[in-house]
Design an enzyme around this catalytic site. Sequence first.
Site, PDB file in Angstrom:
ATOM      1  N   GLU A  46       0.839  -1.202   0.000  1.00  0.00           N
ATOM      2  CA  GLU A  46       0.000   0.000   0.000  1.00  0.00           C
ATOM      3  C   GLU A  46       0.877   1.257   0.000  1.00  0.00           C
ATOM      4  O   GLU A  46       1.847   1.353   0.767  1.00  0.00           O
ATOM      5  CB  GLU A  46      -0.877  -0.043   1.248  1.00  0.00           C
ATOM      6  CG  GLU A  46      -1.781   1.144   1.463  1.00  0.00           C
ATOM      7  CD  GLU A  46      -2.583   1.004   2.759  1.00  0.00           C
ATOM      8  OE1 GLU A  46      -3.515   1.798   2.946  1.00  0.00           O
ATOM      9  OE2 GLU A  46      -2.252   0.106   3.581  1.00  0.00           O
ATOM     10  N   LYS A 115      -9.049   2.515  -2.092  1.00  0.00           N
ATOM     11  CA  LYS A 115      -9.331   1.814  -0.840  1.00  0.00           C
ATOM     12  C   LYS A 115     -10.748   2.147  -0.375  1.00  0.00           C
ATOM     13  O   LYS A 115     -11.150   3.314  -0.370  1.00  0.00           O
ATOM     14  CB  LYS A 115      -8.308   2.240   0.217  1.00  0.00           C
ATOM     15  CG  LYS A 115      -8.351   1.487   1.530  1.00  0.00           C
ATOM     16  CD  LYS A 115      -7.161   1.897   2.388  1.00  0.00           C
ATOM     17  CE  LYS A 115      -7.084   1.119   3.685  1.00  0.00           C
ATOM     18  NZ  LYS A 115      -5.861   1.483   4.455  1.00  0.00           N
ATOM     19  N   TYR A 121      -8.751   5.065  13.727  1.00  0.00           N
ATOM     20  CA  TYR A 121      -8.810   4.674  15.129  1.00  0.00           C
ATOM     21  C   TYR A 121      -7.406   4.263  15.573  1.00  0.00           C
ATOM     22  O   TYR A 121      -6.537   3.949  14.745  1.00  0.00           O
ATOM     23  CB  TYR A 121      -9.791   3.514  15.336  1.00  0.00           C
ATOM     24  CG  TYR A 121      -9.461   2.277  14.517  1.00  0.00           C
ATOM     25  CD1 TYR A 121      -8.583   1.306  14.988  1.00  0.00           C
ATOM     26  CD2 TYR A 121     -10.026   2.089  13.252  1.00  0.00           C
ATOM     27  CE1 TYR A 121      -8.269   0.183  14.235  1.00  0.00           C
ATOM     28  CE2 TYR A 121      -9.731   0.965  12.501  1.00  0.00           C
ATOM     29  CZ  TYR A 121      -8.846   0.015  13.003  1.00  0.00           C
ATOM     30  OH  TYR A 121      -8.532  -1.095  12.255  1.00  0.00           O
ATOM     31  N   CYS A 170      -5.402  -3.186   2.367  1.00  0.00           N
ATOM     32  CA  CYS A 170      -5.185  -3.290   3.813  1.00  0.00           C
ATOM     33  C   CYS A 170      -6.472  -3.412   4.644  1.00  0.00           C
ATOM     34  O   CYS A 170      -7.052  -4.473   4.744  1.00  0.00           O
ATOM     35  CB  CYS A 170      -4.340  -2.124   4.295  1.00  0.00           C
ATOM     36  SG  CYS A 170      -3.549  -2.455   5.893  1.00  0.00           S
ATOM     37  N   LYS A 203       0.065  -9.720  16.373  1.00  0.00           N
ATOM     38  CA  LYS A 203      -0.753  -9.334  15.223  1.00  0.00           C
ATOM     39  C   LYS A 203      -0.515 -10.246  14.017  1.00  0.00           C
ATOM     40  O   LYS A 203      -1.399 -10.422  13.181  1.00  0.00           O
ATOM     41  CB  LYS A 203      -0.468  -7.890  14.845  1.00  0.00           C
ATOM     42  CG  LYS A 203      -1.456  -7.281  13.843  1.00  0.00           C
ATOM     43  CD  LYS A 203      -1.153  -5.804  13.619  1.00  0.00           C
ATOM     44  CE  LYS A 203      -2.141  -5.160  12.663  1.00  0.00           C
ATOM     45  NZ  LYS A 203      -1.836  -3.727  12.437  1.00  0.00           N
ATOM     46  N   LEU A 355      -4.425 -55.583   7.939  1.00  0.00           N
ATOM     47  CA  LEU A 355      -4.649 -54.237   8.470  1.00  0.00           C
ATOM     48  C   LEU A 355      -6.116 -53.867   8.576  1.00  0.00           C
ATOM     49  O   LEU A 355      -6.571 -53.333   9.593  1.00  0.00           O
ATOM     50  CB  LEU A 355      -3.935 -53.216   7.580  1.00  0.00           C
ATOM     51  CG  LEU A 355      -2.462 -52.937   7.860  1.00  0.00           C
ATOM     52  CD1 LEU A 355      -1.885 -52.058   6.763  1.00  0.00           C
ATOM     53  CD2 LEU A 355      -2.298 -52.255   9.217  1.00  0.00           C
ATOM     54  N   ASN A 451     -27.037 -64.040  11.955  1.00  0.00           N
ATOM     55  CA  ASN A 451     -28.445 -64.428  12.063  1.00  0.00           C
ATOM     56  C   ASN A 451     -28.672 -65.307  13.286  1.00  0.00           C
ATOM     57  O   ASN A 451     -29.667 -65.159  14.012  1.00  0.00           O
ATOM     58  CB  ASN A 451     -28.880 -65.177  10.811  1.00  0.00           C
ATOM     59  CG  ASN A 451     -29.001 -64.277   9.591  1.00  0.00           C
ATOM     60  OD1 ASN A 451     -28.984 -64.731   8.460  1.00  0.00           O
ATOM     61  ND2 ASN A 451     -29.107 -62.964   9.799  1.00  0.00           N
ATOM     62  N   GLU A 465      -9.751 -49.883  -1.577  1.00  0.00           N
ATOM     63  CA  GLU A 465     -10.216 -51.111  -2.219  1.00  0.00           C
ATOM     64  C   GLU A 465     -11.511 -50.857  -2.986  1.00  0.00           C
ATOM     65  O   GLU A 465     -11.701 -51.372  -4.089  1.00  0.00           O
ATOM     66  CB  GLU A 465     -10.425 -52.198  -1.160  1.00  0.00           C
ATOM     67  CG  GLU A 465      -9.143 -52.669  -0.501  1.00  0.00           C
ATOM     68  CD  GLU A 465      -9.370 -53.688   0.592  1.00  0.00           C
ATOM     69  OE1 GLU A 465      -8.416 -54.392   0.950  1.00  0.00           O
ATOM     70  OE2 GLU A 465     -10.512 -53.774   1.105  1.00  0.00           O
ATOM     71  N   THR A 472     -14.458 -58.736  -3.475  1.00  0.00           N
ATOM     72  CA  THR A 472     -15.300 -59.738  -4.125  1.00  0.00           C
ATOM     73  C   THR A 472     -16.761 -59.343  -4.003  1.00  0.00           C
ATOM     74  O   THR A 472     -17.278 -59.198  -2.889  1.00  0.00           O
ATOM     75  CB  THR A 472     -15.075 -61.126  -3.501  1.00  0.00           C
ATOM     76  OG1 THR A 472     -13.697 -61.481  -3.665  1.00  0.00           O
ATOM     77  CG2 THR A 472     -15.959 -62.169  -4.148  1.00  0.00           C
ATOM     78  N   SER A 622     -23.018 -46.738 -13.048  1.00  0.00           N
ATOM     79  CA  SER A 622     -22.207 -47.956 -13.114  1.00  0.00           C
ATOM     80  C   SER A 622     -21.717 -48.253 -14.523  1.00  0.00           C
ATOM     81  O   SER A 622     -20.777 -49.033 -14.701  1.00  0.00           O
ATOM     82  CB  SER A 622     -23.006 -49.158 -12.583  1.00  0.00           C
ATOM     83  OG  SER A 622     -23.312 -48.978 -11.213  1.00  0.00           O
TER      84      SER A 622
END
Length: 641
Positions: A46, A115, A121, A170, A203, A355, A451, A465, A472, A622
């Site tokens: 700036e 800007k 402030y 800014c 800051k 795993l 079951n 996978e 399968t 699919s």
Amino acid sequence: MRQGFVKVAAVTPKIKVADTQYNTKAICKELDLAQKAGAKVIVCPELCITGYTCGDLFLQEVLLDGALNALSDIKNHTKDEDYICFVGLPIVFRQKLYNVAAVVSKGEILGLVPKSNIPNYSEFYESRHFTPGQEDLGCYEMDKERIPFGTDILFQCAELPFLKIGVEICEDLWTVNPPSIRHTMAGASLIVNLSASDEITGKDFYRQNLVSGQSARLLCGYVYADAGEGESSTDLVFAGHNIIAENGTVLVESKRFENEMIVADIDLKRMQSERIRITTFKALDENCYTLVPFSLKVEETKLNRFFNSTPFVPAQKSDRDRRCEEILSIQSMGLKKRLEHTNCKKAVIGISGGLDSTLALLVTVRAFDLLGLSHKGIIAVTMPCFGTTDRTYNNAVNLIRQLGADFKEINIMEAVKLHFRDIGHDSNIHDVTYENAQARERTQILMNIANKTGGMVIGTGDMSELALGWATYNGDHMSMYGVNSSVPKTLVRHLVQYFADVCQDEKLTNILIDVLNTPVSPELLPPKDGEISQKTEDIVGPYELHDFYLYYVMRFGYEPSKIYRIAKLAFKDLYTEEIILKWLKIFYQRFFSQQFKRSCLPDGPKVGTVAVSPRGDLRMPSDGCVTLWKQDLEKLSVIKN
């Protein structure tokens, strides 16, 4: 430029306050260095032509004229160069003084963006000198040229139309309603911020969060160029804290107090993909903005950005451990809810000593602990057959017993041989029938035990996978709840390792470590000399490559040639270009041809940003054709040959 990559730079010249001639030389030097680094978009701080800290000198005509002369010199300096740059200066327009970003390319001033938000402030008193910018477009006359002047201007690259650059200065970023929100809604994919943010303690963290957070919210790239050494130290110090971010990730930031130039590669197509995917990203009518075209040469950007070879796995151990704990919690909470809803007190799970089944068992144990149920309600079944080795068998048995689950062993060899006789298959022919019959026999046993006991079959297959169809159909593909269904193989390993690290059970840790050290295999073919003969990655390819491909296919929709390009960078020390291309072709072939298995997946919890559930993240036909993706890869083969 090609494939959406654009190299950008944030530079902080060391200036002298109010010395516009000196500052012009310093700025041009930085522009030259940035161009040498390959930058096509260069952002300066700036008011860098005069210095931000000129105070009431901004009211002096000599300084304002000097700033205009400097801008003219910078414009001429860019005449034969291939970049667009943004430099800050004060300009009088319609009898008011504005804090402006001048946009310059190839010897032309493309626009002047004032800007919007003028702070007044604490240490800031800009309202003493500057007027807030307005959305209404005006024309500024300079060197007999009419230059667009206003806040609502976007600068669009003719050769890469999605490169639309919006400007804020800014304080604009620090406000309740930053201009960048409106800019991106109007189509800006890159925001540049010319800043002079003084340094006070702490800051820098806030500033970094602002920049990264804004790039995440707005799905854009963000280049923040900060004033540094050279500004007046009467009351303030400026640290040159430059930041380049992309969609919430800080790609690079400078060391403070060093006036450092930073350069990064912004992936614009990634931003475009995100905006297409995220339907809540709202767009404005582009007609409410002025589009100013500019031109850049189309050439291949030399990439310097880092691509993690394991995008599903955080690089830092602390982040990785946190991620693992979070995922284990998501998995176990998902299973807990399903068990509660069905009033089920039993879980049935096949344990192979590998795993995936190990992780599924650990998750099931966690879910039972959350429900206050005994581990004896977990019926863990090991089902040895033709390919089972002593190592995996012993690990399976020891794991089940160490976790206190109900152990069952059912040798399926005779049952499978009987099945072969029933269907007339020669057991000496080790084809897909030979392999899949074993997987389906195991699933049948698990389902029937469930079951019989009123239990729920827990699926063990992982997302990698499923992406490759390495399951399968109606075998290990099927369960009543798949706890690993959105966990990629590269992450499964770290989840098991994390459990081993934190379980505080030495025997369990040792078992898990040996599981981790066992080659990945479905163990459906007879072993050789007692060792695993069928290694998955020898057949379908390295999972670290496939997980990398899956991430960029699913998360950003990249074309195959772009994935190949970044994979070469990510795996340059691990795989040759030929190997990367070979397995990329196989990935696409399997990913498309095996969708039918994913179209009927059991329920399972989503744990990350990528998942393949047909009810959530992947609504894919699919019978979709892979032709276009193969053609893109064939172009690579022609180029390589």
